[in-house]
Design a protein around this motif. Structure first.
Motif, PDB file in Angstrom:
ATOM      1  N   ALA A  43       1.427   1.419 -13.427  1.00 43.11           N
ATOM      2  CA  ALA A  43       1.832  -0.011 -12.659  1.00 43.11           C
ATOM      3  C   ALA A  43       0.768  -0.582 -11.813  1.00 43.11           C
ATOM      4  CB  ALA A  43       3.157   0.343 -11.851  1.00 43.11           C
ATOM      5  N   LEU A  44      -0.029   0.186 -11.209  1.00 43.52           N
ATOM      6  CA  LEU A  44      -0.933  -0.138 -10.539  1.00 43.52           C
ATOM      7  C   LEU A  44      -2.206  -0.849 -10.985  1.00 43.52           C
ATOM      8  CD1 LEU A  44      -1.015   2.810  -7.744  1.00 43.52           C
ATOM      9  CD2 LEU A  44      -0.830   0.311  -7.395  1.00 43.52           C
ATOM     10  N   GLN A  45      -2.597  -0.111 -12.198  1.00 41.35           N
ATOM     11  CA  GLN A  45      -3.446  -0.684 -13.008  1.00 41.35           C
ATOM     12  C   GLN A  45      -3.257  -2.062 -13.635  1.00 41.35           C
ATOM     13  OE1 GLN A  45      -3.950   2.738 -15.662  1.00 41.35           O
ATOM     14  NE2 GLN A  45      -5.783   3.572 -14.874  1.00 41.35           N
ATOM     15  N   LYS A  46      -1.861  -2.135 -13.812  1.00 43.35           N
ATOM     16  CA  LYS A  46      -1.211  -3.505 -14.572  1.00 43.35           C
ATOM     17  C   LYS A  46      -1.540  -4.452 -13.496  1.00 43.35           C
ATOM     18  CE  LYS A  46       2.163  -5.063 -17.403  1.00 43.35           C
ATOM     19  NZ  LYS A  46       3.178  -4.627 -18.319  1.00 43.35           N
ATOM     20  N   ALA A  47      -1.304  -4.079 -12.326  1.00 41.70           N
ATOM     21  CA  ALA A  47      -1.290  -4.916 -10.992  1.00 41.70           C
ATOM     22  C   ALA A  47      -2.457  -5.758 -10.617  1.00 41.70           C
ATOM     23  CB  ALA A  47      -0.986  -4.428  -9.645  1.00 41.70           C
ATOM     24  N   HIS A  48      -3.565  -4.214 -10.921  1.00 40.68           N
ATOM     25  CA  HIS A  48      -4.858  -4.712 -10.697  1.00 40.68           C
ATOM     26  C   HIS A  48      -5.565  -5.577 -11.501  1.00 40.68           C
ATOM     27  CE1 HIS A  48      -8.960  -3.783  -8.625  1.00 40.68           C
ATOM     28  NE2 HIS A  48      -9.354  -3.641 -10.160  1.00 40.68           N
ATOM     29  N   PHE A  49      -5.128  -5.444 -13.039  1.00 36.36           N
ATOM     30  CA  PHE A  49      -5.765  -6.284 -14.165  1.00 36.36           C
ATOM     31  C   PHE A  49      -5.356  -7.892 -13.821  1.00 36.36           C
ATOM     32  CE2 PHE A  49      -5.205  -8.368 -18.073  1.00 36.36           C
ATOM     33  CZ  PHE A  49      -6.285  -8.580 -18.475  1.00 36.36           C
ATOM     34  N   GLY A  50      -4.107  -7.832 -13.163  1.00 34.58           N
ATOM     35  CA  GLY A  50      -3.463  -9.225 -12.930  1.00 34.58           C
ATOM     36  C   GLY A  50      -4.276  -9.871 -11.928  1.00 34.58           C
ATOM     37  N   LEU A  51      -4.572  -9.057 -10.911  1.00 25.44           N
ATOM     38  CA  LEU A  51      -5.334  -9.546  -9.546  1.00 25.44           C
ATOM     39  C   LEU A  51      -6.828 -10.008 -10.238  1.00 25.44           C
ATOM     40  CD1 LEU A  51      -4.273  -7.005  -6.749  1.00 25.44           C
ATOM     41  CD2 LEU A  51      -3.606  -9.447  -6.992  1.00 25.44           C
ATOM     42  N   ARG A  52      -7.220  -9.196 -10.829  1.00 27.01           N
ATOM     43  CA  ARG A  52      -8.639  -9.564 -11.483  1.00 27.01           C
ATOM     44  C   ARG A  52      -8.557 -10.940 -12.313  1.00 27.01           C
ATOM     45  NH1 ARG A  52      -8.990  -4.428 -14.194  1.00 27.01           N
ATOM     46  NH2 ARG A  52     -10.042  -5.648 -15.836  1.00 27.01           N
ATOM     47  N   MET A  53      -7.700 -10.969 -13.026  1.00 30.21           N
ATOM     48  CA  MET A  53      -7.339 -12.183 -13.591  1.00 30.21           C
ATOM     49  C   MET A  53      -7.223 -13.464 -12.846  1.00 30.21           C
ATOM     50  SD  MET A  53      -8.139 -11.463 -16.698  1.00 30.21           S
ATOM     51  CE  MET A  53      -9.053 -10.190 -16.555  1.00 30.21           C
ATOM     52  N   MET A  76       0.866  -1.263   0.008  1.00 32.41           N
ATOM     53  CA  MET A  76      -0.111   0.116  -0.033  1.00 32.41           C
ATOM     54  C   MET A  76       0.762   1.185  -0.177  1.00 32.41           C
ATOM     55  SD  MET A  76      -2.593   0.874   2.866  1.00 32.41           S
ATOM     56  CE  MET A  76      -4.232   1.663   2.530  1.00 32.41           C
ATOM     57  N   THR A  77       0.756   2.208  -0.826  1.00 37.57           N
ATOM     58  CA  THR A  77       1.450   3.382  -0.992  1.00 37.57           C
ATOM     59  C   THR A  77       0.701   4.540  -0.137  1.00 37.57           C
ATOM     60  OG1 THR A  77       0.213   3.897  -3.085  1.00 37.57           O
ATOM     61  CG2 THR A  77       2.413   2.794  -3.237  1.00 37.57           C
ATOM     62  N   LYS A  78       1.752   5.178   0.538  1.00 32.14           N
ATOM     63  CA  LYS A  78       1.104   6.345   1.333  1.00 32.14           C
ATOM     64  C   LYS A  78       0.905   7.529   0.402  1.00 32.14           C
ATOM     65  CE  LYS A  78       1.453   4.316   5.409  1.00 32.14           C
ATOM     66  NZ  LYS A  78       0.342   3.499   6.120  1.00 32.14           N
ATOM     67  N   ALA A  79      -0.001   8.318   0.810  1.00 30.81           N
ATOM     68  CA  ALA A  79      -0.185   9.617   0.341  1.00 30.81           C
ATOM     69  C   ALA A  79       1.317  10.565   0.163  1.00 30.81           C
ATOM     70  CB  ALA A  79      -1.370  10.360   0.875  1.00 30.81           C
ATOM     71  N   THR A  98      -8.944 -11.741  -1.398  1.00 25.42           N
ATOM     72  CA  THR A  98      -9.488 -10.771  -2.359  1.00 25.42           C
ATOM     73  C   THR A  98      -9.604  -9.266  -1.852  1.00 25.42           C
ATOM     74  OG1 THR A  98     -11.725 -11.403  -1.242  1.00 25.42           O
ATOM     75  CG2 THR A  98     -11.275 -12.511  -3.063  1.00 25.42           C
ATOM     76  N   ALA A  99      -9.337  -9.093  -0.550  1.00 22.73           N
ATOM     77  CA  ALA A  99      -9.009  -7.891  -0.232  1.00 22.73           C
ATOM     78  C   ALA A  99      -8.229  -7.017  -0.947  1.00 22.73           C
ATOM     79  CB  ALA A  99      -8.665  -7.604   1.218  1.00 22.73           C
ATOM     80  N   THR A 100      -6.972  -7.492  -1.628  1.00 24.31           N
ATOM     81  CA  THR A 100      -5.997  -6.800  -2.378  1.00 24.31           C
ATOM     82  C   THR A 100      -6.614  -6.087  -3.483  1.00 24.31           C
ATOM     83  OG1 THR A 100      -5.459  -8.999  -3.646  1.00 24.31           O
ATOM     84  CG2 THR A 100      -4.101  -8.486  -1.540  1.00 24.31           C
ATOM     85  N   LEU A 101      -7.673  -6.799  -3.780  1.00 23.85           N
ATOM     86  CA  LEU A 101      -8.284  -5.975  -5.209  1.00 23.85           C
ATOM     87  C   LEU A 101      -8.878  -4.736  -4.652  1.00 23.85           C
ATOM     88  CD1 LEU A 101     -10.610  -8.622  -6.568  1.00 23.85           C
ATOM     89  CD2 LEU A 101      -8.741  -7.217  -7.770  1.00 23.85           C
ATOM     90  N   ARG A 102      -9.482  -4.397  -3.454  1.00 24.48           N
ATOM     91  CA  ARG A 102     -10.078  -3.328  -2.866  1.00 24.48           C
ATOM     92  C   ARG A 102      -8.788  -2.082  -2.604  1.00 24.48           C
ATOM     93  NH1 ARG A 102     -12.994  -2.181   2.944  1.00 24.48           N
ATOM     94  NH2 ARG A 102     -13.562  -0.270   2.376  1.00 24.48           N
ATOM     95  N   ASP A 161      -5.529   2.361  -4.018  1.00 27.48           N
ATOM     96  CA  ASP A 161      -4.155   3.078  -4.320  1.00 27.48           C
ATOM     97  C   ASP A 161      -4.107   3.830  -5.635  1.00 27.48           C
ATOM     98  OD1 ASP A 161      -3.013   2.026  -2.007  1.00 27.48           O
ATOM     99  OD2 ASP A 161      -2.000   0.221  -3.061  1.00 27.48           O
ATOM    100  N   ILE A 162      -4.756   3.314  -6.625  1.00 28.97           N
ATOM    101  CA  ILE A 162      -4.928   3.885  -8.109  1.00 28.97           C
ATOM    102  C   ILE A 162      -5.790   5.234  -7.773  1.00 28.97           C
ATOM    103  CG2 ILE A 162      -6.195   3.739 -10.178  1.00 28.97           C
ATOM    104  CD1 ILE A 162      -5.574   0.621 -10.009  1.00 28.97           C
ATOM    105  N   ALA A 163      -6.637   5.133  -6.945  1.00 30.71           N
ATOM    106  CA  ALA A 163      -7.604   6.332  -6.795  1.00 30.71           C
ATOM    107  C   ALA A 163      -6.642   7.549  -6.146  1.00 30.71           C
ATOM    108  CB  ALA A 163      -8.900   6.056  -5.907  1.00 30.71           C
ATOM    109  N   ARG A 164      -5.805   7.066  -5.111  1.00 33.50           N
ATOM    110  CA  ARG A 164      -4.916   7.771  -4.221  1.00 33.50           C
ATOM    111  C   ARG A 164      -4.115   8.475  -5.151  1.00 33.50           C
ATOM    112  NH1 ARG A 164      -3.626   4.162  -0.800  1.00 33.50           N
ATOM    113  NH2 ARG A 164      -5.400   4.636   0.567  1.00 33.50           N
ATOM    114  N   ALA A 165      -3.422   7.587  -6.123  1.00 29.95           N
ATOM    115  CA  ALA A 165      -2.336   8.198  -7.047  1.00 29.95           C
ATOM    116  C   ALA A 165      -2.846   9.277  -7.977  1.00 29.95           C
ATOM    117  CB  ALA A 165      -1.505   7.055  -7.752  1.00 29.95           C
TER     118      ALA A 165
END
Length: 65
Positions: free
Chosen positions: A21-31, A1-4, A41-45, A50-54
């Motif tokens: 990079a976060l979007q790519k990681a999220h895609f991998g988790l969804r797959m 988790m990245t801090k603000a 599954t909490a890693t998806l959230r 993290d994407i929204a924060r960035a």
């Protein structure tokens, strides 16, 4: 988790790379979830937030220009 605070230290180009990079990681988790391979599954959230924060900090930096 990245801090603000960590994200605020980065420049615009680094933030854009972070979002990508976060979007790519999220895609991998969804797959992994779709193929029943994801245990926590909490890693998806967490990655979604993290994407929204960035993206929020990126928008703030771009508006400040």
């Amino acid at each position: 988790m990245t801090k603000a605070a960590e994200l605020r230290q980065k420049d615009v180009a680094a933030l854009e790379a972070e979002v990508k990079a976060l979007q790519k990681a999220h895609f991998g988790l969804r797959m992994q979830k779709a193929t029943q391979q994801l245990g926590n599954t909490a890693t998806l959230r967490a990655t979604r937030r993290d994407i929204a924060r960035a993206k929020t900090i990126l928008a703030e930096k771009q508006a400040a220009k």
